[in-house]
Design an enzyme around this catalytic site. Structure first.
Site, PDB file in Angstrom:
ATOM      1  N   ASN A  13       0.838  -1.216   0.000  1.00 28.56           N
ATOM      2  CA  ASN A  13       0.000   0.000   0.000  1.00 28.56           C
ATOM      3  C   ASN A  13       0.866   1.256   0.000  1.00 28.56           C
ATOM      4  O   ASN A  13       0.685   2.166  -0.803  1.00 28.56           O
ATOM      5  CB  ASN A  13      -0.861   0.052   1.285  1.00 28.56           C
ATOM      6  CG  ASN A  13      -2.033  -0.906   1.225  1.00 28.56           C
ATOM      7  OD1 ASN A  13      -2.401  -1.397   0.151  1.00 28.56           O
ATOM      8  ND2 ASN A  13      -2.624  -1.187   2.383  1.00 28.56           N
ATOM      9  N   ARG A  99      13.436   4.849  14.191  1.00 25.15           N
ATOM     10  CA  ARG A  99      12.842   6.117  14.654  1.00 25.15           C
ATOM     11  C   ARG A  99      13.417   6.608  15.985  1.00 25.15           C
ATOM     12  O   ARG A  99      13.503   7.787  16.231  1.00 25.15           O
ATOM     13  CB  ARG A  99      11.328   5.941  14.833  1.00 25.15           C
ATOM     14  CG  ARG A  99      10.575   5.816  13.528  1.00 25.15           C
ATOM     15  CD  ARG A  99       9.105   5.584  13.753  1.00 25.15           C
ATOM     16  NE  ARG A  99       8.426   5.258  12.496  1.00 25.15           N
ATOM     17  CZ  ARG A  99       7.277   4.622  12.440  1.00 25.15           C
ATOM     18  NH1 ARG A  99       6.664   4.228  13.561  1.00 25.15           N
ATOM     19  NH2 ARG A  99       6.712   4.334  11.278  1.00 25.15           N
ATOM     20  N   CYS A 130       2.312   6.926  11.363  1.00 21.81           N
ATOM     21  CA  CYS A 130       1.284   7.716  10.681  1.00 21.81           C
ATOM     22  C   CYS A 130       0.493   8.584  11.664  1.00 21.81           C
ATOM     23  O   CYS A 130       0.236   9.761  11.412  1.00 21.81           O
ATOM     24  CB  CYS A 130       0.341   6.813   9.901  1.00 21.81           C
ATOM     25  SG  CYS A 130      -0.146   5.329  10.753  1.00 21.81           S
ATOM     26  N   LYS A 215       4.575   4.913  20.797  1.00 22.75           N
ATOM     27  CA  LYS A 215       5.195   5.577  19.639  1.00 22.75           C
ATOM     28  C   LYS A 215       4.774   7.046  19.582  1.00 22.75           C
ATOM     29  O   LYS A 215       5.589   7.937  19.343  1.00 22.75           O
ATOM     30  CB  LYS A 215       4.788   4.880  18.340  1.00 22.75           C
ATOM     31  CG  LYS A 215       5.434   3.530  18.114  1.00 22.75           C
ATOM     32  CD  LYS A 215       4.877   2.886  16.836  1.00 22.75           C
ATOM     33  CE  LYS A 215       5.449   1.499  16.594  1.00 22.75           C
ATOM     34  NZ  LYS A 215       4.838   0.845  15.398  1.00 22.75           N
ATOM     35  N   HIS A 243      -6.908   8.516   9.088  1.00 23.83           N
ATOM     36  CA  HIS A 243      -6.870   8.475  10.556  1.00 23.83           C
ATOM     37  C   HIS A 243      -7.457   9.779  11.104  1.00 23.83           C
ATOM     38  O   HIS A 243      -7.202  10.860  10.568  1.00 23.83           O
ATOM     39  CB  HIS A 243      -5.429   8.360  11.045  1.00 23.83           C
ATOM     40  CG  HIS A 243      -4.802   7.003  10.881  1.00 23.83           C
ATOM     41  ND1 HIS A 243      -5.475   5.892  10.412  1.00 23.83           N
ATOM     42  CD2 HIS A 243      -3.519   6.595  11.134  1.00 23.83           C
ATOM     43  CE1 HIS A 243      -4.659   4.851  10.390  1.00 23.83           C
ATOM     44  NE2 HIS A 243      -3.454   5.239  10.817  1.00 23.83           N
TER      45      HIS A 243
HETATM   46  C1  2RA Z   1      -1.385   1.548  12.109  1.00 29.15           C
HETATM   47  N1  2RA Z   1       0.222   3.255  12.761  1.00 29.15           N
HETATM   48  O1  2RA Z   1      -2.185   2.456  11.910  1.00 29.15           O
HETATM   49  C2  2RA Z   1       0.055   1.836  12.478  1.00 29.15           C
HETATM   50  C3  2RA Z   1       1.000   1.371  11.400  1.00 29.15           C
HETATM   51  N2  2RA Z   1       0.772   2.002  10.159  1.00 29.15           N
HETATM   52  O2  2RA Z   1      -1.684   0.348  12.006  1.00 29.15           O
END
Ligand code: 2RA
Length: 340
Positions: A13, A99, A130, A215, A243
């Protein structure tokens, strides 16, 4: 003269989105090589109006290439990123592997562009998680004005963050709810995701937080300011892409909602859609394919001194991954790798 770039994980993706964005932003590439694992060898992927055939990552020689975008898991990155870096190719890595490495810059170009100048220690630059990327784009301009003391964030993360299998699971499980005999049991997730939400992303840690929540805390501190206190609850929701985050901020100094809104309207990478009326806010389906970090529902939090609430939405495959990686390359080019 342009750059010679490589996209590693070109059939996933994020890898496909990196190619789309390199083309859309007309990144100055003289050559684009696309790599995949042996099982995907020869798969054709789109790059603008071209079709590229994937090459074997196992035997690829990165020598002479300027930048390699890595969009593969941490295990494979651990094996191949040092090879690329050693062969003189600067790696921009989307996995979480580097990171938190003090010798590797973690960069969101709207927030800490200058950090790319530290790439040479390992020839690697890390892309943030993300859910972190969109949040720090929103936090940074406000932090500069009123110094953030504490952030409380709840995320509503789409299934594309888990990969293609998760997208299929949501689709098939949703259909299965309506068609007797076609029920689909959870496999990517521990519980049903169709018409449900799951307060668990990545693994649980001893603290009771999940690694996704850890994170967001660690990366915000590294990218914006280590003094900012962050607490997060990360939730998976039945959305394909995009998101969303409900963010509560406590500042050191007073900042009213109107000034905050004005600051955000001028902030890089931000689009403010904020009207107190039906539909006067952004939802995930509207952010898909866009480069912006959308901000809505900006309002005072009167329960604390100097408090503010807001709603932040962004395409997790773009600003959350592929776009940020390409922007890092653009920043690197402008600051460190000028081409004749
Ligand atoms: C998620 N942030 O949204 C994590 C990995 N992309 O699953």
């Amino acid at each position: 003269m342009g750059y010679r770039v490589v996209v590693v994980g070109a059939t996933g993706n994020v890898g496909r989105e990196m190619l789309n964005i390199l083309a859309e932003r007309q990144f100055p590439a003289d050559e684009v090589a696309v790599l995949a694992s042996r099982k995907s060898l020869g798969t054709e992927v789109s790059f603008g109006d071209k079709t590229l055939k994937t090459q074997d990552l196992d035997v690829f020689d990165f020598t002479g290439y300027d930048i390699a975008f890595f969009a593969i898991g941490s295990d494979a990155t651990k094996k191949y990123a040092p090879v690329a870096a050693k062969q003189g190719c600067i790696v921009i890595d989307n996995s979480s592997l580097y990171r938190y490495d003090a010798d590797v810059p973690l960069v969101v170009p709207e927030v800490n562009p200058e950090a790319v100048e530290g790439y040479a220690k390992k020839n690697i630059i890390a892309n943030p998680n993300c859910s972190t990327a969109q949040m720090v784009v929103a936090l940074k301009p406000l932090h500069d004005r009123a110094r953030i003391k504490r952030v409380v964030v709840s995320t509503y993360q789409s299934v594309s963050g888990s990969g293609a299998d998760a997208i299929d699971e949501l689709w098939n499980q949703t259909k299965g709810v309506y068609v007797p005999g076609q029920e689909v049991a959870p496999s990517v997730y521990p519980k049903q995701i169709a018409f449900n939400v799951i307060p668990h992303i990545d693994v649980f840690m001893d603290s009771g937080d999940t690694k996704e929540e850890w994170k967001m805390v660690s990366e915000t501190k590294k990218i914006v300011d280590p003094s900012i206190k962050v607490t997060a609850t990360c939730v998976r929701v039945p959305v394909f892409v995009g998101h969303s985050e409900a963010i509560n901020i406590e500042f050191e100094d007073p900042l009213d909602e109107d000034e905050a809104r004005d600051i955000l309207r001028e902030a890089p990478g931000v689009m403010v859609i904020d009207k107190r009326e039906d539909g006067g806010y952004v939802t995930p389906v509207e952010c898909v394919g866009d480069f912006a970090t959308f901000i809505s529902r900006i309002r005072q939090d009167s329960t604390i001194d100097n408090g503010l609430n807001m709603w932040v939405v962004s395409d997790n495959l773009r600003k959350g991954a592929a776009l940020n990686a390409v922007q890092i390359a653009e920043t690197l080019g402008a600051r460190c790798l000028k081409k004749g």
